[in-house]
Design a protein around this motif. Structure first.
Motif, PDB file in Angstrom:
ATOM      1  N   UNK A 548       0.854  -1.205  -0.054  1.00  0.00           N
ATOM      2  CA  UNK A 548       0.063   0.005   0.020  1.00  0.00           C
ATOM      3  C   UNK A 548       0.809   1.348   0.028  1.00  0.00           C
ATOM      4  N   UNK A 549       2.096   1.120   0.848  1.00  0.00           N
ATOM      5  CA  UNK A 549       2.895   2.533   0.826  1.00  0.00           C
ATOM      6  C   UNK A 549       3.524   2.895  -0.425  1.00  0.00           C
ATOM      7  N   UNK A 550       3.869   1.761  -1.238  1.00  0.00           N
ATOM      8  CA  UNK A 550       4.696   1.692  -2.464  1.00  0.00           C
ATOM      9  C   UNK A 550       3.764   2.095  -3.399  1.00  0.00           C
ATOM     10  N   UNK A 551       2.466   1.875  -3.430  1.00  0.00           N
ATOM     11  CA  UNK A 551       1.517   2.258  -4.591  1.00  0.00           C
ATOM     12  C   UNK A 551       1.818   1.710  -5.896  1.00  0.00           C
ATOM     13  N   UNK A 552       2.275   0.396  -5.894  1.00  0.00           N
ATOM     14  CA  UNK A 552       2.622  -0.095  -7.168  1.00  0.00           C
ATOM     15  C   UNK A 552       1.777  -1.393  -7.296  1.00  0.00           C
ATOM     16  N   UNK A 553       0.656  -1.686  -6.447  1.00  0.00           N
ATOM     17  CA  UNK A 553      -0.177  -2.883  -6.510  1.00  0.00           C
ATOM     18  C   UNK A 553       0.689  -4.066  -5.943  1.00  0.00           C
ATOM     19  N   UNK A 554       0.344  -5.122  -6.444  1.00  0.00           N
ATOM     20  CA  UNK A 554       0.991  -6.412  -5.841  1.00  0.00           C
ATOM     21  C   UNK A 554       0.442  -7.583  -6.008  1.00  0.00           C
ATOM     22  N   UNK A 592      -8.212  -5.753  -0.289  1.00  0.00           N
ATOM     23  CA  UNK A 592      -7.086  -5.117  -0.988  1.00  0.00           C
ATOM     24  C   UNK A 592      -7.174  -4.674  -2.403  1.00  0.00           C
ATOM     25  N   UNK A 593      -8.233  -5.150  -3.379  1.00  0.00           N
ATOM     26  CA  UNK A 593      -8.384  -4.701  -4.361  1.00  0.00           C
ATOM     27  C   UNK A 593      -8.333  -3.299  -4.813  1.00  0.00           C
ATOM     28  N   UNK A 594      -8.677  -2.432  -3.910  1.00  0.00           N
ATOM     29  CA  UNK A 594      -8.855  -0.971  -4.300  1.00  0.00           C
ATOM     30  C   UNK A 594      -7.339  -0.554  -4.146  1.00  0.00           C
ATOM     31  N   UNK A 595      -6.330  -1.264  -3.782  1.00  0.00           N
ATOM     32  CA  UNK A 595      -5.047  -0.706  -3.766  1.00  0.00           C
ATOM     33  C   UNK A 595      -4.227  -1.572  -4.994  1.00  0.00           C
TER      34      UNK A 595
END
Length: 684
Positions: A548-554, A592-595
Motif C-alpha cells: 500500500x505504501x509503495x502504490x505499485x499494486x502487488x 485489498x483490490x482498491x490498492x
C-alpha cells in the motif's frame, strides 16, 4: 585459409590479465567503466598474411571480469584510414557505425565509443580508466594547473570533450606533441595512459592513479565537505536501519512513478559523512561529472533536507514535496536542452535518494543496476572530496551532461538491450522456500526476472537456495518463524533493505500432521493453525502494509490445498486450516483490490517428490492411511486423478507464475487446482 580466431595469444593474454587486475580494484575504475587495448598481429582469415590488429574491450563489458569474447577485434589499417574520411566533430557520431567496417573476421564484441582513442594513439597498449583520484583532478576548478603541479610534464591535461572520434584525435595529438608523457588527464572525465608493453602501460596507469591519490591526500585540506551540521550525524546502527526500512517503501514509490524500479540501500561511512557535512546540499546540487557516473545516477540526486530525528510522518511529507519539485526541475532541464531530434524524456524520477543520518537509496531496472548506481554515487562523493580538498568541485556543464544523457548513441544502446522478462523489477518473498514447493517457486520467479527473498525456518536451507539462485543480486535468505510477528516484521525489513520493497508474496510455509479425530491433540491443531492460518495472516498483513505504501499494486498468493474443499479421512486439523487459508484469499481479495493488490490461491494435491512436508513424516502417515508403500505414494496419487499424472513442485511454481506473470491482470480471488484432476475437489 587461416582461422580468423588465431590471435596474437601473448598480446591478448597480457591484455586480459592487465584488464582484470585493473578492473578488480575500485580505486582504478568503476564497474563496467573504462576500456583497455592491445595491438598485435594475426593472420588474415582469407589470405593468411599477418595483419595488424587491435583488441579492445567492447561496449558494455567490465574490465574486472573481461574475457576474450568481450573484446572487439579491428584491423588497424582500416581504423586509421577513418581519419581520411572523418567529416568533423559535428558529425563524429557517424564514425561509430564505421567501426563495423574495420572488424577483423567476425569482429568479436561490438566496438565502444572509445575505440578511436585506442586505435589512433600511437602506442601498442592503451588504458582509459575512471579512477576517483584522476576524476577529482579532472573536475577541479583549476584542474589543468593541479595536473601540472602533480605530474610535471609526464601527464598532460586534455580539456573536456565528449567521448568520440574527435577525443581520440585530440589524445593522439597530445601524445605526439609530448613524447615524454605517459598519459593524460581528461577534463571532467578520467585518465588515459599508454605504454610500449602491457606491463609498462599498466605501470603507467597505476602511477597516475596512485600519484594523484597521494597528491590529494598530502595537498588537500582536512575537512573538504565543511564542518558537521548540527543534528545531521548518523543515527546509531540499529535506529538507522530501522528508519531506512520504514522509509524504503515510500522511497521506492518515489523512484518508481514512471516505471517500477528495484532498490539498493547503503549506509557506508563515505555516504554518512558526506550527508553530515555543511557543504553536502551545494555539492549534491552540482551533480556528478564523469559520463559513466551520471548515466547511472542522473545528473543530481534527491536530497532530504531534514535531520534524521525528524518524525517519520513529517519526513515522508517532505519527501513527497521534494519529489514533486524534482520531477518539475528534471522536466525543465530536459526542455532547456532538448533539440527537435532528441530522444523522448525517459522519466523524471530520481535514481539516487540521500537521507541524512540514514544513508543512500539507489534505484535501477534490476538489483545489479541499482547497486552499481549507488557505487557510482560513492565514486562521485570521493571525486567531490578530492576536488574540494585541493580546489573546488566543478563538474562539466549541464548542457554537456544532457548531450550525453540523451545522446542518440546511448539511445541506440538502450534499443539493443533485450526485452525485460515478465517479472523484471518485481520483488518476491516466498515463505517455506528452503525446500520443496517453495524452493521450486523461488527458482521459477528468479528465472522470470524477479528478485526473491527466500524465507524459511531453516536458515541454512534458505541460504543454500539463495546461493543457487545467483546470490545477493538475485536472492537473499532470511530465517523466519511465521508464527512470530517480530520475525515476520524483521523479514520484511530485510526484504525492503535488500531490494527496496516487496511486490509479490507467496504464503507457502506449512506443516501437516495426519491423525484421526480422536488421536488429534489440541497441540496438533494449534501448531498447524499457528503456522498456516495465523502465519499466512501475519505475512499477508506485513505484505499489504509495504504494498500500500509503495502504490505499485502487488500479488499475494496462498499455497492452499485440494483439502481446502475435499473432505478426506484422518486430517481434520490440516484440512480445516487449509479451508481457513482458502477463505483468507477471498477476504483479502475483497479488501485489498482498491490498492491494486490481487490475492489468489493454488490448491495442489499429491506433491510427494521434493516436498518438505511429505519428507517430514506426512508421506509415511498418508501412505499408512491408504495402505501403500511410501515410495509409491506419488504413483498412488497420480492413479486416482483424472489425468493420471504425478504433480511435482515445478507444476505448482508454474501456477504461481501464471497468476503473477502479467497475463491474468484482472484476476483476483481465484483458486487454481494443481492436482491433475480430482473431481471431488472441483470448485463450485
Amino acid at each position: 585459409m587461416a582461422s580468423a580466431t588465431s590471435p596474437d595469444d601473448s598480446a591478448v593474454g597480457a591484455l586480459l590479465g592487465r584488464s582484470n587486475r585493473l578492473g578488480s580494484d575500485p580505486r582504478n575504475t568503476n564497474y563496467a567503466g573504462g576500456n583497455t587495448s592491445a595491438k598485435g598481429t594475426a593472420p588474415d582469415p582469407v589470405t593468411g598474411a599477418d595483419t595488424e590488429l587491435m583488441w579492445v574491450k567492447g561496449s558494455g563489458g567490465d574490465l574486472g571480469t573481461l574475457t576474450e569474447p568481450g573484446l572487439a577485434v579491428l584491423r588497424l589499417d582500416r581504423l586509421r584510414a577513418l581519419t581520411q574520411v572523418y567529416p568533423g566533430v559535428e558529425r563524429e557520431d557517424e564514425m561509430v557505425a564505421a567501426f563495423d567496417y574495420c572488424l577483423h573476421g567476425k569482429g568479436g564484441a561490438a566496438p565502444s565509443i572509445d575505440t578511436a582513442m585506442h586505435g589512433l594513439v600511437d602506442a601498442a597498449h592503451v588504458d582509459h580508466l575512471h579512477p576517483d583520484s584522476g576524476i577529482a583532478l579532472a573536475c577541479a576548478a583549476d584542474g589543468e594547473a593541479l595536473t601540472k603541479e602533480c605530474f610535471g610534464d609526464s601527464v598532460v591535461w586534455v580539456p573536456w570533450r565528449r567521448p568520440g572520434f574527435q577525443l581520440g584525435l585530440d589524445i593522439a595529438a597530445v601524445k605526439e606533441a609530448h613524447p615524454q608523457a605517459i598519459g593524460c588527464v581528461l577534463g571532467g572525465h578520467g585518465i588515459t595512459a599508454w605504454g610500449a608493453t602491457s606491463e609498462e602501460c599498466e605501470r603507467n596507469s597505476l602511477h597516475i592513479i596512485r600519484t594523484a591519490e597521494t597528491f590529494l591526500a598530502q595537498r588537500g585540506k582536512a575537512e573538504p565537505f565543511g564542518p558537521e551540521l548540527d543534528g545531521y550525524g548518523p543515527l546509531p546502527e540499529g535506529e538507522r536501519r530501522a528508519r531506512a526500512a520504514a522509509l524504503a517503501p515510500l522511497l521506492r514509490s518515489i523512484a518508481s512513478q514512471d516505471r517500477p524500479q528495484v532498490g539498493h540501500f547503503t549506509d557506508s561511512p563515505e555516504v554518512l559523512d558526506f550527508l553530515s557535512r555543511a557543504e553536502h546540499p551545494r555539492l549534491a546540487a552540482l551533480g556528478t561529472s564523469c559520463p559513466d557516473h551520471f548515466l547511472r545516477t542522473k545528473v543530481r540526486p534527491l536530497v532530504l533536507d531534514l535531520p534524521p530525528t525528524t518524525p517519520l510522518d513529517e519526513a515522508a511529507e517532505r519527501l513527497r514535496a521534494l519529489h514533486t519539485a524534482y520531477r518539475e526541475e528534471y522536466a525543465a532541464y530536459y526542455r532547456r536542452h532538448a533539440a527537435p531530434d532528441s530522444p523522448a524524456m525517459r522519466g523524471a524520477d530520481p535514481a539516487i535518494i540521500l537521507v541524512p543520518g540514514v544513508g543512500m537509496f539507489s534505484y535501477g531496472k534490476d538489483k545489479q543496476t541499482a547497486r552499481v548506481a549507488g557505487e557510482f554515487y560513492v565514486n562521485a562523493v570521493n571525486v567531490m572530496r578530492g576536488a574540494e580538498a585541493v580546489s573546488s568541485y566543478r563538474p562539466i556543464e549541464e548542457s554537456e551532461k544532457f548531450r550525453i544523457e540523451y545522446w542518440e548513441l546511448e539511445e541506440a544502446k538502450l534499443r539493443r538491450m533485450p526485452a525485460p522478462k515478465p517479472l523484471a523489477a518485481r520483488i518476491a518473498l516466498v515463505t517455506g522456500a528452503g525446500s520443496g514447493i517453495g524452493k521450486a517457486i523461488a527458482h521459477r520467479l528468479v528465472a522470470e526476472g524477479a528478485c526473491v527473498v527466500v524465507a524459511d525456518l531453516d536458515g541454512d536451507n534458505a541460504a543454500a537456495v539463495a546461493e543457487e539462485l545467483g546470490g545477493p543480486d538475485k536472492a537473499v535468505a532470511v530465517t523466519v518463524d511465521v508464527t512470530s510477528e517480530e520475525q515476520i516484521e524483521a523479514a520484511f525489513a530485510a526484504a525492503v533493505l535488500a531490494f527496496g520493497g516487496v511486490d509479490l508474496v507467496v504464503n507457502n510455509a506449512g506443516i501437516s500432521i495426519s491423525k484421526p479425530l480422536l488421536e488429534t491433540t489440541a497441540r496438533d491443531w494449534d501448531l498447524q493453525h499457528d503456522i498456516m492460518a495465523r502465519g499466512s495472516f501475519l505475512v499477508s498483513r506485513a505484505a499489504a502494509k509495504v504494498m500500500i505504501e509503495q502504490k505499485l499494486g502487488g500479488d499475494i498468493v496462498y499455497i492452499a490445498s485440494k483439502n481446502a474443499v475435499f473432505a478426506g479421512p484422518n486430517n481434520i486439523a490440516y484440512s480445516a486450516v487449509k479451508a481457513d487459508q482458502a477463505h483468507q484469499v477471498r477476504l483479502l481479495a475483497a479488501e485489498l483490490g482498491e490498492h491494486g493488490i490481487r490475492v489468489n490461491g493454488i490448491n495442489p494435491d499429491g506433491v510427494v517428490r521434493g516436498s518438505g512436508i511429505f519428507a517430514g513424516g506426512w508421506g509415511a502417515q498418508r501412505a499408512a492411511v491408504y495402505g501403500v508403500e511410501e515410495a509409491k505414494l506419488g504413483e498412488f496419487y497420480a492413479q486416482r486423478t483424472l489425468l493420471k499424472r504425478e504433480v511435482l513442485p515445478e507444476h505448482v511454481a508454474n501456477a504461481v507464475f501464471a497468476l503473477t506473470g502479467g497475463q491474468l491482470t484482472h484476476t483476483t480471488g481465484l483458486h487454481i487446482p494443481v492436482d491433475a484432476g480430482v473431481a471431488a475437489a472441483f470448485l463450485r
